[in-house]
Design a protein around this motif. Structure first.
Motif, PDB file in Angstrom:
ATOM      1  N   UNK A  79     -44.324   3.850   5.729  1.00 45.30           N
ATOM      2  CA  UNK A  79     -43.984   2.907   6.815  1.00 45.30           C
ATOM      3  C   UNK A  79     -44.464   3.638   7.995  1.00 45.30           C
ATOM      4  N   UNK A  80     -44.310   2.699   9.041  1.00 42.19           N
ATOM      5  CA  UNK A  80     -45.008   3.355  10.179  1.00 42.19           C
ATOM      6  C   UNK A  80     -43.942   3.831  11.112  1.00 42.19           C
ATOM      7  N   UNK A  81     -42.876   3.867  10.933  1.00 44.23           N
ATOM      8  CA  UNK A  81     -41.688   4.529  11.780  1.00 44.23           C
ATOM      9  C   UNK A  81     -40.476   4.885  11.042  1.00 44.23           C
ATOM     10  N   UNK A  82     -39.975   5.833  11.754  1.00 43.61           N
ATOM     11  CA  UNK A  82     -38.453   6.520  11.120  1.00 43.61           C
ATOM     12  C   UNK A  82     -37.535   5.327  10.480  1.00 43.61           C
ATOM     13  N   UNK A  83     -37.130   4.469  11.020  1.00 42.11           N
ATOM     14  CA  UNK A  83     -36.144   3.781  10.589  1.00 42.11           C
ATOM     15  C   UNK A  83     -36.672   2.374   9.635  1.00 42.11           C
ATOM     16  N   UNK A  84     -38.038   2.253   9.879  1.00 42.27           N
ATOM     17  CA  UNK A  84     -38.849   1.364   8.768  1.00 42.27           C
ATOM     18  C   UNK A  84     -38.369   1.793   7.382  1.00 42.27           C
ATOM     19  N   UNK A  85     -38.307   3.151   7.382  1.00 41.06           N
ATOM     20  CA  UNK A  85     -38.315   3.639   6.181  1.00 41.06           C
ATOM     21  C   UNK A  85     -37.152   4.182   5.747  1.00 41.06           C
ATOM     22  N   UNK A  86     -36.454   4.687   6.424  1.00 38.85           N
ATOM     23  CA  UNK A  86     -35.093   5.421   6.041  1.00 38.85           C
ATOM     24  C   UNK A  86     -33.960   4.516   6.039  1.00 38.85           C
ATOM     25  N   UNK A  87     -33.921   3.383   6.731  1.00 41.23           N
ATOM     26  CA  UNK A  87     -32.852   2.233   6.413  1.00 41.23           C
ATOM     27  C   UNK A  87     -32.878   2.036   5.131  1.00 41.23           C
ATOM     28  N   UNK A  88     -33.921   1.414   4.571  1.00 42.96           N
ATOM     29  CA  UNK A  88     -33.980   1.126   3.158  1.00 42.96           C
ATOM     30  C   UNK A  88     -33.554   2.366   2.051  1.00 42.96           C
ATOM     31  N   UNK A  89     -34.157   3.486   2.335  1.00 38.87           N
ATOM     32  CA  UNK A  89     -34.021   4.618   1.601  1.00 38.87           C
ATOM     33  C   UNK A  89     -32.712   5.109   1.442  1.00 38.87           C
ATOM     34  N   UNK A  90     -31.900   5.108   2.661  1.00 42.98           N
ATOM     35  CA  UNK A  90     -30.708   5.736   2.814  1.00 42.98           C
ATOM     36  C   UNK A  90     -29.583   4.628   2.031  1.00 42.98           C
ATOM     37  N   UNK A  91     -29.800   3.110   2.141  1.00 40.11           N
ATOM     38  CA  UNK A  91     -29.036   2.369   1.684  1.00 40.11           C
ATOM     39  C   UNK A  91     -29.110   2.219   0.152  1.00 40.11           C
ATOM     40  N   UNK A  92     -30.409   2.723  -0.357  1.00 40.78           N
ATOM     41  CA  UNK A  92     -30.551   2.721  -1.827  1.00 40.78           C
ATOM     42  C   UNK A  92     -29.897   3.977  -2.589  1.00 40.78           C
ATOM     43  N   UNK A  93     -29.851   5.105  -1.665  1.00 35.45           N
ATOM     44  CA  UNK A  93     -29.217   6.453  -2.337  1.00 35.45           C
ATOM     45  C   UNK A  93     -28.917   7.287  -0.984  1.00 35.45           C
ATOM     46  N   UNK A  94     -27.988   7.086  -0.227  1.00 39.26           N
ATOM     47  CA  UNK A  94     -27.682   7.951   0.681  1.00 39.26           C
ATOM     48  C   UNK A  94     -27.285   9.343   0.290  1.00 39.26           C
ATOM     49  N   UNK A 117     -40.372  13.925  15.471  1.00 38.06           N
ATOM     50  CA  UNK A 117     -40.188  12.050  15.762  1.00 38.06           C
ATOM     51  C   UNK A 117     -40.620  11.931  17.104  1.00 38.06           C
ATOM     52  N   UNK A 118     -40.757  10.866  17.372  1.00 34.62           N
ATOM     53  CA  UNK A 118     -41.279  10.309  18.487  1.00 34.62           C
ATOM     54  C   UNK A 118     -40.099   8.888  18.925  1.00 34.62           C
ATOM     55  N   UNK A 119     -40.211   8.835  20.198  1.00 33.76           N
ATOM     56  CA  UNK A 119     -39.449   7.471  20.561  1.00 33.76           C
ATOM     57  C   UNK A 119     -40.275   6.133  20.027  1.00 33.76           C
ATOM     58  N   UNK A 120     -39.456   5.047  19.553  1.00 30.13           N
ATOM     59  CA  UNK A 120     -40.009   3.995  19.032  1.00 30.13           C
ATOM     60  C   UNK A 120     -41.387   3.315  19.999  1.00 30.13           C
ATOM     61  N   UNK A 121     -41.165   3.537  21.211  1.00 32.14           N
ATOM     62  CA  UNK A 121     -42.018   3.116  22.421  1.00 32.14           C
ATOM     63  C   UNK A 121     -43.117   3.787  21.911  1.00 32.14           C
ATOM     64  N   UNK A 122     -43.267   5.003  21.663  1.00 34.04           N
ATOM     65  CA  UNK A 122     -44.565   5.559  21.376  1.00 34.04           C
ATOM     66  C   UNK A 122     -45.301   5.404  20.192  1.00 34.04           C
ATOM     67  N   UNK A 123     -44.821   4.858  19.245  1.00 31.16           N
ATOM     68  CA  UNK A 123     -45.209   4.356  17.957  1.00 31.16           C
ATOM     69  C   UNK A 123     -46.823   3.909  17.920  1.00 31.16           C
TER      70      UNK A 123
END
Length: 169
Positions: free
Chosen positions: A98-113, A1-7
């Motif tokens: 998705x283009x970065x970690x939270x963009x994908x994992x917030x919805x994924x974990x909300x759907x089925x943590x 993973x990378x910091x969001x600023x590097x994405x």
């Protein structure tokens, strides 16, 4: 993973093209989807608003998608990430990139943590893991929910069978 600023600087047409081909192949070979439908998120809010909120969608993401569409891949995007994950939108694709970690994992974990599984593609071996991470803070206390680990092991077994890897219970 990378910091969001590097994405933004890490997103290139070559990297995105390689990733989308890898995902497409995995959906066909490992999940048995004959014609996978893949949705691709934009990097910027509202997928850049035609360049008003960022140019990555216009200069990098859309051209990579178009090139792969010309090869026959069924790709949608770049799409605004904030509207990709409601039930009606999800019915239109098999997998979202998705283009970065939270963009994908917030919805994924909300759907089925509890049942989420991470699959690492492109390795010469199968790798699955609980999507929520290691939970070291819960280790040894008898309070951890094993659901995601169980789901990861079951998915690894299913993928191994699909790949013809010998597997015993």
């Amino acid at each position: 993973m990378f910091p969001l600023a590097d994405v933004p600087r890490l997103i290139t047409a070559g990297r995105l093209t390689r990733l989308l081909r890898l995902v497409h192949a995995a959906l066909r070979e490992d999940w048995g989807l004959e014609a996978p439908r893949i949705a691709v998120a934009g990097l910027n809010p509202h997928a850049g608003e035609d360049g008003r909120m960022g140019r990555e969608e216009i200069e990098i993401i859309a051209p990579a998608i178009e090139a792969l569409r010309a090869e026959g891949l069924d790709l949608a995007g770049p799409l605004p990430a904030d509207t990709m994950f409601h039930p009606e939108a999800r019915a239109g694709y098999d997998l979202a990139v998705c283009m970065y970690h939270d963009q994908a994992l917030i919805p994924a974990k909300t759907l089925d943590f509890a049942g989420g599984v991470n699959v690492t593609l492109g390795l010469p071996f199968l790798r699955t893991s609980p999507d929520h991470g290691t939970a070291f803070g819960l280790a040894g206390r008898g309070v951890a929910d094993p659901s995601s680990m169980i789901a990861a092991l079951r998915l690894a077994a299913d993928l191994a069978r699909r790949r013809g890897v010998p597997w015993r219970r």
